[in-house]
Structure formats: structure tokens, C-alpha cells
Design an enzyme around this catalytic site. Structure first.
Site, short mmCIF file in Angstrom:
data_model
loop_
_atom_site.label_atom_id
_atom_site.label_comp_id
_atom_site.label_asym_id
_atom_site.label_seq_id
_atom_site.Cartn_x
_atom_site.Cartn_y
_atom_site.Cartn_z
CD GLU A 122 29.76 34.00 -39.22
OE1 GLU A 122 29.12 34.40 -38.23
OE2 GLU A 122 30.11 32.83 -39.38
CE LYS A 180 32.92 32.95 -36.56
NZ LYS A 180 31.99 31.97 -37.12
#
Ligand SMILES: *[C@@H]1O[C@H](CO)[C@@H](O)[C@H](O)[C@H]1NC(C)=O
Length: 257
Positions: free
Chosen positions: A177, A219
Site C-alpha cells: 500500500e 492497495k
């Protein structure tokens, strides 16, 4: 065999029509949810709130994975069944937030990096043994006149790659992420350019660190104008900018976003 297992876990998480339930609010953040309904932020109430989520009837029809906070990983239902076992029994993959938060990156103008690499292999192995199949680690990059800097992008990409290889060596699918924050006055084009650059740094680092891409998930952030930007963009423009950035920056071998 390890690669195959990682790939299968990643595919299971991104099964059509299903998504991830992020239940990994830190103890401080969950307090805001509890305060809204006049409940004390104590372990009992946190357990009851998570139990309510995980015992939702037919949860597995819509949820393929749940990200847990360390405290929740160790908790059980009122009947004494571990939350992790309850999720696995429903065919849901439990995951664990592994990073230990953002800290200042010295020598930059207000940029940060994410800590948590010390003893990460031991922690990853213990969570795998306890039933987890994936992990999450968040890095943040902020858009300003002089940021993100080369150092900021390089360091955050490197720490994500270190985390990712350690996870994979211990059987956990790393959710990578690199979040480009939406704070700022920049427009949509700037946000798209920065997101593309950040993704390029991240996938270069993942390649350098021999990360098995088929056993990872990404993500990302949505590409939007800065929250304080005077130029507004349509949903269509935002959607197109986001998909364009992802098409340019994410290798096709990555099984899901
Ligand atoms: C947590 O708070 C609730 C009230 O919201 C109370 O009933 C319970 O005893 C508290 N538990 C602990 C462990 O302090």
C-alpha cells in the site's frame, strides 16, 4: 509450492464480487467509533464490536478477507472460539496489519516512512502459524511543492519491498500500500503523475527485492484532485485518471488491486 500457495491466497481474496473487510483500526481509531455510541474504549467493547462484524450471517458471500489488528488476532468470541478460526471456518482469509505506523523521514520536508521491519520475520511466521494468509503495510506519500522527493519515493518503495519479501518468505501474501494522500491544492493531472511515479518506484523495488508478483496485491489510492484544490473534476475524469495510472504502473502479473 510456496509460490503456488501465495498465488492461490491472492486469487481467493480477489474473487469476483467479494472484497476485504478492513477491521484493523488501531486502538486509538476504534475509540472514535465507540465514542459515537457512548461506549468506553476498552478491550471488552472492542471484542464485542469485532464479534458483531465477524458473526454477521452470510458474511462470506461478500467478504473474502478480513484485516485484523494484533489485539483482535488474539481475541475470541463469547463462546471461546478464536476470531481467526471463526473466519477460516467461513472460508474467509484472515490478514494482519504488520506495519507499526508512519514516522518522520529525516532530511525531508515533512515526509515520512513506515516502521516495523525489526523482528518482522518472527512476527510474520507467528501470524501465519496462527491462521493468517495475508498482511498489510501502509506507506504514505504527500503531494506538495517539493514532495514527494526522490528520497521519499525511494525509501517508501524500499521499505514496502523489504516487508513484501519477508511476508512471502513466511507464507503471507503482502498487500502493498503506497498511498498518495489527497491533502493539498494540486489538480488531478499532478495527482495522476505522482501516483504513476510512486507506482514505478514501488514495482522497481519489488523487482530488485525478488518479490513474486503473482503472490502480492496492491492497495492504491484513487487519483483525485487535492482536497483543497480549486479545480474540481468529474467522477468520469477521476475514474479515467485512476485507471490510466494503474494501467501504466502495475505489472499485469499482479493478480488484484
Ligand atoms: C468496558 O466498558 C463497559 C461499559 O461500556 C463495561 O460494562 C465493562 O465492564 C468494561 N470492561 C472493562 C474490561 O473495563
Amino acid at each position: 509450492a510456496q509460490k503456488d500457495e501465495l498465488h492461490q491466497i491472492a486469487l481467493k481474496i480477489v474473487a469476483d464480487g467479494k472484497g476485504i473487510l478492513a477491521a484493523d483500526e488501531s486502538t486509538g481509531t476504534i475509540g472514535k467509533r465507540l465514542a459515537a455510541i457512548n461506549l468506553e474504549n476498552n478491550e471488552t467493547n472492542r471484542q464485542k464490536y469485532r464479534q458483531l462484524l465477524f458473526t454477521t450471517p452470510s458474511l462470506a458471500e461478500h467478504i473474502s478477507g478480513v484485516i485484523l489488528y494484533e489485539e483482535t488476532f488474539h481475541q475470541s468470541t463469547d463462546k471461546g472460539e478464536k476470531f481467526v478460526d471463526l473466519l477460516v471456518k467461513q472460508g474467509i482469509v484472515p490478514g494482519i496489519k504488520l506495519d507499526l505506523g508512519v514516522v518522520p523521514l529525516a532530511g525531508t520536508i515533512g515526509e515520512g516512512t513506515t516502521q516495523g521491519l525489526d523482528k518482522l520475520a518472527e512476527r510474520a511466521a507467528a501470524f501465519k502459524k496462527g491462521g493468517c494468509g495475508f498482511a498489510k503495510w501502509r506507506c504514505v506519500l504527500n503531494i506538495g511543492t517539493h514532495t514527494p522527493s526522490h528520497l521519499g519515493m525511494l525509501e517508501n518503495a524500499n521499505v514496502l519491498a523489504r516487508y513484501a519479501t519477508i511476508c512471502q518468505a513466511n507464507g503471507l501474501v503482502p498487500i502493498v500500500e503506497p498511498e498518495v494522500l489527497c491533502d493539498g491544492e494540486h489538480d488531478l493531472a499532478r495527482a495522476q503523475k505522482v501516483t504513476e511515479q510512486v507506482l514505478a518506484f514501488v514495482y522497481k523495488a519489488l523487482a530488485d527485492h525478488h518479490v513474486y508478483l503473482e503472490g502480492t496485491l496492491l492497495k492504491p489510492n484513487m487519483v483525485t484532485p487535492g482536497q483543497s484544490s480549486s479545480s474540481k473534476s468529474s467522477h468520469e475524469d477521476i475514474g479515467l485518471a485512476t485507471v490510466t495510472a494503474l494501467r501504466r504502473g502495475v505489472p499485469a502479473a499482479v493478480p488484484g488491486i
